[in-house]
Design a protein around this motif. Structure first.
Motif, PDB file in Angstrom:
ATOM      1  N   TYR B 171       0.830  -1.206   0.000  1.00 39.28           N
ATOM      2  CA  TYR B 171       0.000   0.000   0.000  1.00 39.28           C
ATOM      3  C   TYR B 171       0.866   1.259   0.000  1.00 39.28           C
ATOM      4  O   TYR B 171       1.847   1.360   0.723  1.00 39.28           O
ATOM      5  N   PRO B 173       0.851   5.229   1.064  1.00 45.32           N
ATOM      6  CA  PRO B 173       2.143   5.855   0.807  1.00 45.32           C
ATOM      7  C   PRO B 173       3.360   5.057   1.293  1.00 45.32           C
ATOM      8  O   PRO B 173       4.471   5.382   0.903  1.00 45.32           O
ATOM      9  N   LEU B 174       3.146   4.023   2.109  1.00 48.45           N
ATOM     10  CA  LEU B 174       4.301   3.310   2.664  1.00 48.45           C
ATOM     11  C   LEU B 174       5.237   2.800   1.569  1.00 48.45           C
ATOM     12  O   LEU B 174       6.454   2.860   1.693  1.00 48.45           O
ATOM     13  N   GLU B 178       8.927   7.989  -0.402  1.00 47.21           N
ATOM     14  CA  GLU B 178       8.941   8.829   0.793  1.00 47.21           C
ATOM     15  C   GLU B 178       9.235   8.031   2.052  1.00 47.21           C
ATOM     16  O   GLU B 178       9.920   8.487   2.943  1.00 47.21           O
ATOM     17  N   PHE B 179       8.644   6.833   2.129  1.00 45.15           N
ATOM     18  CA  PHE B 179       8.739   6.076   3.376  1.00 45.15           C
ATOM     19  C   PHE B 179       9.591   4.821   3.258  1.00 45.15           C
ATOM     20  O   PHE B 179       9.992   4.257   4.262  1.00 45.15           O
ATOM     21  N   ILE B 264       1.964  11.038  -1.273  1.00 47.30           N
ATOM     22  CA  ILE B 264       1.152  12.057  -0.630  1.00 47.30           C
ATOM     23  C   ILE B 264       1.821  13.414  -0.711  1.00 47.30           C
ATOM     24  O   ILE B 264       1.155  14.415  -0.879  1.00 47.30           O
TER      25      ILE B 264
END
Lengths: 317, 651
Positions: B171, B173-174, B178-179, B264
């Motif tokens: 999934y 934004p993970l 970014e993450f 995001i």
């Protein structure tokens, strides 16, 4: 209650055997209770299905198994039977309809103010999920807590869910169902506790390294106790600064904290254009400590009982 | 090298578990190369396997890959159960655990279930419809090598560069840069894309094969149920996989080229990924489940010595399931907050799936009624499927009820449910199919006695592992937790689950031992029809000769071979033998597999220039194929006659 006897009996048997209770079956509020009634109803229906299928299965397999006696028996070809096939299409259809009606009713009901409490003014609490902690803001009281939330009993609480980073799911099983917390948008969830107590809350949506630690407590207090707590905080808790808030957002696991004032004065992460708090380098370096021993990896997460800067309300275990 | 990974970061270092794997991989590779050289098997490998376009050999390669991947995914599962067997264990770090459950999910669905079923489809479908190969044999080989390329890329991630760590659903934004800034999730985007292209081509190939290659008299409504279910599954593949292709393409753009489709921070829409993923992901469940239903239909009918009860309603129910499978994806995120109206609609469509599925259960039960049920291993697996799958099915209905799902979503209850659906619905089917069709593929049957050990250990282990998870979910345990606190009442259940997983693993070991034992010692004297089968694959030799049928059979009804046996028309008249036209082997599909792996690796590491250069080799492969004028070859009458005589006796 009579019709629920069998499933409840079986469930209590399992509970007895495993020596502990199941939170989903211990509702402490009207939302969780109406969901539980739906669940119980579905269990009865499904047990009926299981009993029918298992009984037919055992009977047929036992009766028509090959034995030394029937070795020469050559079964006849069978075309099928329209009447029978219609039967086992219609009965499941009826079961589905029987399940649909309460499902739709409860699905609508849990979106609203809990039944029987419509007159009571709800309290709004903003929930901001971050990596890997829960931040609760009380705009009316101008209080902010981390990893625990105090609520008065018999008062509808409107949780406004959002996230400062990844996606989380906000779940307090004894009070009601869960809902996602997502950045740059807001979900609303009404919960209500009917008696004082401490209820486990948890993130159920995987969001990285500290995910397993993302739980919190919902502490339901009598109205008087709740008021007293608010006054206590007003007098003793430190004031939240922007710098401190940014420190909390930094990816890691923290303990409970309490502050005067909320971060909503600077940023509401639910706003469509709210800035995202990003720490790419942290995630990257963090990653590469992998394999250099577990100790070091955990060191990059602050210990969860950290009191640093915050007003600590008891150690978490 | 741009902003990609640095050379020093290529090899994952430091973790003793991973170091041991790296050494093991190195030693195994050396052993394989040395073995092939010592026994002088390189040209055999190239001629017989790497360049083959024979649907049976390709099927067997899929199956071998699937079993190996089952081992890998199973080890991941064992590690997870070991890590959570006690609170606060430190067998795996959280990062390592996240990589392990991500690998477990992806591998079990895409690199275990899919190749095992596609492998079986490859071996059996042309035989069941009385054809000599699939419609596009060389494309079939390309499908395999692309799948294999994707699988290998995904599997080396944990030793080279770092493994994906955002769950099999990845999934956003993970799963975005970014993450998860490291290359792990690039592997997800690239390797699944490559394997997915292969799967999509398989789907097209099977649709065309089933529509165009059926032998004379094999009308659609006379097709065996396995062919029917595989046909519908192929249609779902063609309908659903392009969605995944697009989603993975977007993901690769976001991660490698810096676009903001799902992020995001750049104004992307993370839930867009969830929608696209499950628009593919839910039908995917039926892509693997439908062929399995077909397998059970074949085995239950054969071993009850009766025809399948309610053939046409079985066909209708498959089509019904296929249509509904595309209309339920939102039930994977009821908790997204899309409102009670949307959730109610999807509750209803989801629950409706229970109707055609229930229909099938009753048809299977009534196939056995008034039959004579033979308890072979193949049949035992099919029998065990019915009650366990029923448990999976009814808990599925419970999950389908939106409001109730708010309490089950993302908990261990869900984990228990889908294992109760996918293990009986896919793994049991694969085991049943392997016991059933093994003689067709290899010319000997698997040992029934060791098979019993396999069956009982696996079944006891399976129920012990996953039954406690229903209760863990209701006790508030969410999925994917690498550790937990004491005193929540989870410990005894998780310990039982761990013990169960060990028994489950012992069951799998018994299966591997069975293959080894039977390969060494089983009698090669197996008839073409050891189970007294009903469909055309039993009309030809075991193992099947490379041209399948000396003379294409003519079909006059459902259960064609059964009818032929009753009418005494199974023989072959010597004068009717004609030369058989067969496709030639080709090295191009293997070459393409290698090229895609190289391009994939460069893309994973974000080395764009080398990736661009290497991708020219893809065009080289396409051009080579365009100038390939080889129209195949003929197997002479003499050779066919000799081969047929070797198993039929005198003609």
């Amino acid at each position: 209650m009579k019709k629920y006897f069998l499933p409840l009996f079986l469930l209590s048997l399992v509970m007895f055997l495993t020596g502990c209770e199941m939170v989903v079956f211990q509702p402490e509020g009207p939302q969780a209770r109406s969901i539980l009634e739906l669940i119980n109803f579905s269990i009865v229906m499904m047990l009926f299905v299981i009993v029918v299928v298992f009984a037919l299965f055992i009977y047929i397999v036992w009766k028509y198994r090959e034995t030394a006696k029937n070795k020469d028996y050559e079964p006849e070809e069978e075309k099928g039977s329209i009447a029978l096939e219609i039967t086992w299409t219609v009965i499941p259809l009826l079961i589905v309809i029987a399940l649909t009606i309460p499902t739709v009713l409860v699905t609508f009901a849990v979106e609203d103010v809990p039944k029987g409490y419509e007159d009571k003014e709800p309290i709004t609490i903003h929930v901001t999920a971050a990596d890997w902690k829960w931040i609760f803001s009380y705009p009316e009281e101008d209080i902010q807590t981390v990893n625990y939330v105090n609520i008065p009993i018999e008062t509808p609480i409107l949780f406004k869910l959002t996230s400062a980073s990844t996606m989380q799911s906000f779940w307090v099983p004894q009070l009601g169902g869960q809902k996602y917390a997502m950045a740059n948008m807001e979900n609303e969830l009404y919960l209500l506790a009917e008696r004082p107590g401490t209820f486990m809350g948890r993130n159920t949506n995987f969001n990285g390294q500290g995910y397993a630690y993302m739980d919190f407590d919902v502490v339901a207090k009598t109205e008087a106790d709740y008021e007293k707590w608010v006054q206590d905080v007003k007098q003793t808790a430190p004031t939240l600064t922007e710098e401190k808030y940014m420190h909390i957002l930094y990816p890691g696991v923290v303990g409970r904290m309490t502050f005067n004032e909320t971060h909503l004065q600077w940023v509401n992460h639910a706003d469509h254009d709210a800035q995202i708090f990003l720490h790419q380098e942290t995630y990257r370096n963090y990653y590469h400590t992998k394999g250099e021993g577990y100790e070091r990896e955990y060191n990059t997460i602050e210990p969860r009982s950290s009191e640093e800067g915050g007003h600590n309300h008891g150690k978490r275990d | 090298m741009g902003n990609g990974i640095k050379f020093s970061e290529i090899l994952v270092t430091g973790d003793p578990l991973i170091l041991a794997s790296q050494i093991a991989i190195l030693l195994t590779s050396i052993a394989i190369v040395a073995g092939l050289t010592y026994f002088n098997k390189w040209s055999w490998l190239w001629r017989e396997w790497l360049t083959t376009v024979d649907h049976k050999k390709i099927g067997i390669m899929y199956i071998i890959a699937g079993v190996v991947m089952f081992f890998r995914g199973g080890m991941d599962g064992l590690m997870m159960r070991a890590q959570t067997s006690q609170p606060g264990l430190e067998i795996l770090s959280s990062q390592h655990y996240n990589e392990v459950f991500t690998a477990h999910g992806v591998i079990m669905i895409l690199f275990m279930a899919m190749p095992l079923l596609i492998g079986l489809m490859n071996v059996i479908i042309p035989l069941q419809i009385g054809a000599r190969d699939v419609a596009f044999p060389q494309l079939n080989a390309l499908s395999f090598w692309l799948f294999f390329s994707g699988a290998m890329l995904f599997n080396i991630a944990f030793v080279i560069g770092g493994a994906p760590d955002a769950g099999w659903t990845s999934y956003f934004p993970l799963a975005g840069k970014e993450f998860t800034p490291n290359v792990g999730n690039n592997y997800y985007a690239i390797s699944l894309q490559i394997a997915g292209i292969g799967t999509l081509m398989s789907g097209i190939n099977f649709i065309v094969t089933i529509l165009k290659m059926r032998t004379k008299g094999m009308t659609l409504m006379r097709m065996p149920m396995f062919t029917w279910t595989s046909f519908i599954a192929s249609i779902i593949i063609v309908a659903a996989f392009p969605i995944f292709t697009v989603a993975l393409g977007y993901m690769a753009l976001d991660r490698i080229f810096g676009t903001h489709i799902f992020t995001i921070s750049g104004g992307g829409e993370p839930m867009h990924w969830a929608n696209l993923f499950w628009l593919w992901g839910h039908p995917e469940v039926y892509i693997v489940a439908l062929p399995a239903f077909g397998i059970f239909s074949e085995i239950i009918a054969t071993h009850s010595r009766k025809n399948l009860y309610g053939y046409s309603s079985m066909v209708i129910s498959i089509v019904g399931i296929a249509i509904l499978s595309m209309l339920v994806w939102v039930h994977h995120f009821y908790t997204m907050g899309s409102g009670p109206v949307v959730n109610s609609v999807f509750s209803i469509t989801t629950m409706l799936i229970a109707v055609p599925t229930g229909m099938k259960i009753f048809n299977w039960l009534f196939t056995m009624r008034k039959g004579r049920i033979q308890m072979t291993n193949a049949m035992l697996w099919s029998l065990a499927f019915i009650p366990t799958f029923t448990i999976g099915g009814v808990t599925g209905v419970m999950l389908a009820m939106a409001a109730a799902d708010y309490q089950y979503h993302n908990t261990m209850f869900l984990v228990a449910h889908f294992h109760y659906v996918l293990i009986p619905g896919v793994v049991f089917a694969v085991f049943a199919a392997l016991y059933y069709w093994w003689p067709k593929m290899f010319g000997f049957t698997l040992n029934e006695k060791i098979g019993r050990w396999h069956f009982w250990l696996f079944n006891i282990g399976f129920n012990m592992t996953f039954m406690p998870m229903f209760f863990l979910g209701l006790k508030g345990m969410s999925r994917r937790m690498f550790t937990y606190q004491e005193g929540l009442g989870w410990e005894p259940l998780l310990l039982v689950s761990f013990a169960g997983s060990l028994i489950l693993a012992a069951g799998f070991a018994a299966f591997c031992y069975n293959i080894y034992w039977s390969f060494r010692y089983a009698s090669r004297d197996v008839s073409n029809d050891p189970w007294d089968g009903r469909t055309l694959e039993w009309a030809t030799a075991s193992p099947v000769q490379h041209y399948n049928f000396a003379k294409l059979p003519e079909v006059t009804g459902i259960d064609a071979y059964w009818k032929m046996k009753k009418e005494g028309t199974t023989g072959l008249i010597k004068e009717e033998i004609e030369p058989v036209h067969m496709p030639s082997n080709s090295g191009i599909p293997f070459f393409m597999g290698v090229v895609f792996t190289i391009v994939g690796l460069f893309l994973v590491f974000e080395w764009l220039i080398p990736a661009l250069i290497a991708s020219f080799l893809i065009f080289v492969g396409l051009i080579m194929r365009s100038f390939d004028y080889d129209d195949g070859y003929y197997v002479g009458v003499d050779e066919v006659t000799k081969t047929e005589q070797s198993w039929r006796g005198d003609l």
